[in-house]
Scaffold this active site. Structure first.
Site, PDB file in Angstrom:
ATOM      1  N   HIS A 166      -2.747 -42.634  26.184  1.00  0.00           N
ATOM      2  CA  HIS A 166      -2.138 -43.896  26.596  1.00  0.00           C
ATOM      3  C   HIS A 166      -2.538 -44.231  28.033  1.00  0.00           C
ATOM      4  O   HIS A 166      -3.127 -43.409  28.738  1.00  0.00           O
ATOM      5  CB  HIS A 166      -0.609 -43.827  26.495  1.00  0.00           C
ATOM      6  CG  HIS A 166      -0.099 -43.935  25.091  1.00  0.00           C
ATOM      7  ND1 HIS A 166      -0.071 -42.869  24.230  1.00  0.00           N
ATOM      8  CD2 HIS A 166       0.393 -44.995  24.401  1.00  0.00           C
ATOM      9  CE1 HIS A 166       0.424 -43.249  23.062  1.00  0.00           C
ATOM     10  NE2 HIS A 166       0.714 -44.540  23.140  1.00  0.00           N
ATOM     11  N   LYS A 170       2.300 -44.843  31.520  1.00  0.00           N
ATOM     12  CA  LYS A 170       3.277 -44.338  30.547  1.00  0.00           C
ATOM     13  C   LYS A 170       3.977 -43.113  31.128  1.00  0.00           C
ATOM     14  O   LYS A 170       3.335 -42.210  31.668  1.00  0.00           O
ATOM     15  CB  LYS A 170       2.592 -43.986  29.228  1.00  0.00           C
ATOM     16  CG  LYS A 170       3.579 -43.614  28.121  1.00  0.00           C
ATOM     17  CD  LYS A 170       2.913 -43.579  26.765  1.00  0.00           C
ATOM     18  CE  LYS A 170       3.880 -43.177  25.668  1.00  0.00           C
ATOM     19  NZ  LYS A 170       5.016 -44.122  25.535  1.00  0.00           N
TER      20      LYS A 170
END
Length: 279
Positions: A166, A170
């Site tokens: 990601h 995040k």
């Protein structure tokens, strides 16, 4: 024509903006045999957010919607039917309690929840909320999880590793989507993910423990979400992959879940229920 009045929580974030756009785009849908519209009723964000006071539509990059982003939850929820919530665990618990008290639909895309958080969300469903909670709301990911469950059962002696990547902002790991896939693999083998997951490997770890489900986490750049489930057996390897290219897939799934949940009894549901994959 039925109208569902939607509150987008976390409106100041990237998923909040995607959810605002998805709600604004819905019109003329069929809900339980009748036309249905979703209307953005309110948008709420944390106190101090730079989004407070802005028009939700303009903030999300579309035409003005006449809805000002607020930090007052009570004002936002007054007269609402649905909450779409991709926020943080503590905010989600507050919203789940409000959803239970008001009998609302609560779509929960929040990740990083603890076991205690999940238990509190489940209680809210017992107390009157219609909650759809998922680690990922994309249609492709839900179908992938279903395939992983079947593959894990069929290839019972293969090692399972889950790799996810990601963006660099995040804050939780493994991702909710990775855990969703891990849960599917564990379900396929009728084992507990908590008892069999391996989250960290470092140093002299020894041989891989048979029956474990491993997780590897990557973070960097602007990656929306890449997930791979690897089933490695003697002489072959099966890889099942999903790559998210735009946050709209999650927002569109959340809208679909809201439309579905509006016709359900209070309870805790998943996207498997929404798509009818348990049928």
């Amino acid at each position: 024509m039925a109208e569902l009045k939607v509150v987008v929580a976390g409106a100041g974030g990237r998923m909040g903006a995607a959810n605002i756009r998805a709600v604004a785009a819905q019109s003329g849908l069929v809900l339980h045999g009748a036309l249905a519209n979703l209307r953005l009723h309110a948008a709420v964000d944390r106190p101090g957010s730079a989004a407070i006071g802005q028009d939700a539509g303009l903030f999300a990059g579309i035409a003005a919607l006449g809805v000002t982003i607020t930090d007052d939850i009570d004002v936002a929820l007054a007269g609402a039917d649905v909450i779409i919530d991709f926020t943080a665990p503590q905010a989600t618990l507050t919203l789940a309690a409000r959803a239970a008290a008001l009998g609302l639909v609560h779509i929960v895309g929040t990740t990083g929840c603890s076991e205690a958080d999940d238990a509190a969300i489940a209680r809210a469903a017992l107390e009157g909320a219609r909650i759809v909670k998922s680690g990922n709301f994309s249609m492709g990911m839900v179908v992938l999880a279903n395939l992983v469950e079947k593959a894990a059962a069929a290839l019972a002696d293969y090692d399972i590793e889950i790799l996810e990547m990601h963006h660099n902002r995040k804050v939780d790991a493994p991702s909710g989507s990775a855990l969703l896939l891990g849960d599917a693999a564990a379900k396929g083998r009728d084992i507990s993910l908590k008892a069999h997951s391996v989250r960290v490997r470092d140093g002299h770890t020894g041989p891989r423990e048979a029956g474990s489900i491993g997780f590897a986490t990557l973070r960097g750049g602007t990656v929306v979400g890449d997930h791979s489930v690897i089933l490695a057996g003697p002489g072959e390897r099966l890889e099942l992959n999903h790559r998210a290219e735009d946050r709209s897939i999650f927002a569109n799934g959340a809208v679909r879940a809201a439309l579905w949940a509006a016709g359900q009894a209070p309870g805790l549901y998943s996207m498997v229920d929404v798509l009818g994959l348990n049928d």
